[in-house]
Design a protein around this motif. Structure first.
Motif, mmCIF file in Angstrom:
data_model
loop_
_atom_site.group_PDB
_atom_site.id
_atom_site.type_symbol
_atom_site.label_atom_id
_atom_site.label_comp_id
_atom_site.label_asym_id
_atom_site.label_seq_id
_atom_site.Cartn_x
_atom_site.Cartn_y
_atom_site.Cartn_z
ATOM 1 N N GLU A 17 0.810 -1.216 0.000
ATOM 2 C CA GLU A 17 0.000 0.000 0.000
ATOM 3 C C GLU A 17 0.850 1.276 0.000
ATOM 4 O O GLU A 17 0.353 2.359 -0.347
ATOM 5 N N VAL A 18 2.139 1.200 0.341
ATOM 6 C CA VAL A 18 2.967 2.412 0.347
ATOM 7 C C VAL A 18 3.496 2.755 -1.040
ATOM 8 O O VAL A 18 4.115 3.809 -1.233
ATOM 9 N N LEU A 19 3.257 1.884 -2.030
ATOM 10 C CA LEU A 19 3.610 2.187 -3.413
ATOM 11 C C LEU A 19 2.553 3.117 -3.990
ATOM 12 O O LEU A 19 1.401 2.730 -4.157
ATOM 13 N N GLU A 20 2.945 4.348 -4.287
ATOM 14 C CA GLU A 20 1.974 5.359 -4.704
ATOM 15 C C GLU A 20 2.307 5.900 -6.092
ATOM 16 O O GLU A 20 3.425 6.389 -6.314
ATOM 17 N N PRO A 21 1.343 5.833 -7.032
ATOM 18 C CA PRO A 21 1.547 6.502 -8.325
ATOM 19 C C PRO A 21 1.658 8.004 -8.116
ATOM 20 O O PRO A 21 0.995 8.581 -7.247
ATOM 21 N N ALA A 22 2.523 8.650 -8.896
ATOM 22 C CA ALA A 22 2.729 10.085 -8.740
ATOM 23 C C ALA A 22 3.122 10.699 -10.078
ATOM 24 O O ALA A 22 3.670 10.027 -10.950
ATOM 25 N N GLU A 23 2.814 11.971 -10.238
ATOM 26 C CA GLU A 23 3.278 12.753 -11.371
ATOM 27 C C GLU A 23 4.417 13.624 -10.859
ATOM 28 O O GLU A 23 4.224 14.466 -9.980
ATOM 29 N N VAL A 24 5.638 13.385 -11.378
ATOM 30 C CA VAL A 24 6.817 14.077 -10.866
ATOM 31 C C VAL A 24 7.594 14.682 -12.025
ATOM 32 O O VAL A 24 7.357 14.372 -13.196
ATOM 33 N N ALA A 25 8.523 15.550 -11.698
ATOM 34 C CA ALA A 25 9.352 16.178 -12.724
ATOM 35 C C ALA A 25 10.292 15.159 -13.355
ATOM 36 O O ALA A 25 10.835 14.284 -12.668
ATOM 37 N N VAL A 26 10.471 15.257 -14.671
ATOM 38 C CA VAL A 26 11.475 14.436 -15.347
ATOM 39 C C VAL A 26 12.849 14.860 -14.825
ATOM 40 O O VAL A 26 13.174 16.053 -14.825
ATOM 41 N N PRO A 27 13.668 13.920 -14.351
ATOM 42 C CA PRO A 27 14.967 14.316 -13.793
ATOM 43 C C PRO A 27 15.908 14.842 -14.884
ATOM 44 O O PRO A 27 15.872 14.372 -16.029
ATOM 45 N N ALA A 28 16.729 15.783 -14.537
ATOM 46 C CA ALA A 28 17.707 16.337 -15.472
ATOM 47 C C ALA A 28 19.048 15.645 -15.258
ATOM 48 O O ALA A 28 19.510 15.517 -14.118
ATOM 49 N N PRO A 29 19.674 15.158 -16.319
ATOM 50 C CA PRO A 29 20.978 14.502 -16.149
ATOM 51 C C PRO A 29 22.035 15.504 -15.702
ATOM 52 O O PRO A 29 22.166 16.590 -16.267
ATOM 53 N N GLY A 30 22.767 15.152 -14.667
ATOM 54 C CA GLY A 30 23.823 16.016 -14.168
ATOM 55 C C GLY A 30 25.116 15.811 -14.939
ATOM 56 O O GLY A 30 25.160 15.106 -15.964
#
Length: 344
Positions: A17-30
């Motif tokens: 139950e702690v697995l939660e779908p989310a809309e997040v920022a696409v990570p930027a490659p460092g």
């Protein structure tokens, strides 16, 4: 490319139950990193134990190597394509089909030790995109393996090859593989057979045929007299044990090792605490070896095998990313043979 992506992350330790779908920022490659569009991400027991905090001691839940910074996107095993590079990364990787080495190493160099894992100590592949160090992205564009099969490789096959290399398994030797129907176990069977060794495997009755089909010469049902049947199958002894179970079999199995035999442990499915007769160790110059994942050198060897298609990873089922919780529940039941994968 959108600025946001779908991901599944954990915000704390607990059950599915702690697995939660989310809309997040696409990570930027460092600097020195690339951005990979995830085609497939495979599940591992590390996903379950990290989510549960099971690597920690009593009352102190932990990720693979320590406390987790939440929220955390899980998923160590990624296959996909490079879509962008950060400063200092090789731009020729863009568009290439790749597999990501998920280890976080303690130093540079081919023999560095893994001290962290993507999906635990850094964000992983339960998402549409993930960043990775360019030096840990392996070009497998020419491999005949499917994306699902490629995603099955990093943790299970990397761990298996690390065990085989640390155990110094040679062509013509006899190897024991425990837990042979699991992800690492089946990888051990395939890679050990590919090395030209004789494979004795331990598995459950319903999965014996699948383990034999993967390349085992002999398969012993773990519900029967395992030690007795192994002695009958290998009366001259075992050169190398590749063990992801531990438990009572370690005590029963050590006397089966030939002189200067090696017993390699990379899991504790049969129990964390074991006892054994230490005389069986020192009187026969045996070695008890702990093995955690792989080195950079091991992973490079694995990718070379994958490019040539020298083995065929077994994929049991695929799920959409949104069903990550259901997929982890399926993994925990251990009723399948092969790997489970998610498609973002």
């Amino acid at each position: 490319m959108s600025e946001t992506m779908h991901a599944v992350r954990i915000t704390g330790h607990g059950g599915p139950e702690v697995l939660e779908p989310a809309e997040v920022a696409v990570p930027a490659p460092g600097t020195g990193e690339v951005l990979v569009r995830v085609g497939a991400v495979a599940l591992n027991n590390t996903d379950l134990w990290t989510r549960e905090g099971a690597y920690g001691r009593s009352g102190r839940p932990s990720g693979w190597r320590g406390p987790i910074r939440f929220p955390r996107i899980q998923g160590a095993d990624v296959a996909g394509r490079v879509v962008a590079t950060g400063p200092g990364a090789d731009g020729r990787l863009v568009g290439r089909r790749v597999v990501v080495d998920p280890a976080v190493y303690d130093s540079e160099g081919p023999q560095a030790n893994p001290v962290g894992l993507m999906g635990s100590e850094r964000d992983g592949g339960y998402a549409e995109y993930v960043t990775a160090p360019a030096g840990q992205v392996h070009d497998v564009t020419e491999s005949p393996l499917t994306e699902d099969q490629l995603a099955s490789l990093p943790t299970a096959y990397g761990t298996a090859l690390g065990m085989i290399e640390r155990g110094r398994l040679r062509e013509g030797e006899t190897a024991l593989v425990t837990g042979a129907s699991g992800g690492v176990g089946l990888a051990l069977v395939q890679l050990t057979r590919a090395r030209g060794a004789r494979v004795l495997a331990v598995s459950s009755g319903s999965k014996v045929d699948a383990v034999r089909e993967a390349g085992a010469h002999e398969v012993v049902d773990r519900g029967q007299d395992v030690a007795g049947r192994l002695r009958a199958a290998a009366p001259e002894g075992i050169d190398v044990a590749l063990d992801v179970v531990a438990g009572d079999l370690l005590d029963e199995g050590l006397p089966m090792l030939r002189e200067a035999g090696r017993w390699v442990v990379a899991g504790a499915l049969g129990g964390h605490s074991v006892t054994f007769d230490v005389r069986r160790l020192y009187l026969h110059n045996a070695q008890l070896i702990g093995s955690s994942m792989h080195t950079r050198e091991h992973f490079g060897l694995l990718m070379a095998l994958a490019r040539r298609g020298e083995f065929q990873p077994v994929v049991a089922a695929a799920f959409p990313l949104a069903e990550a919780a259901r997929a982890q529940e399926e993994l925990a039941r251990r009723e399948h043979v092969g790997k489970l994968v998610l498609h973002p």
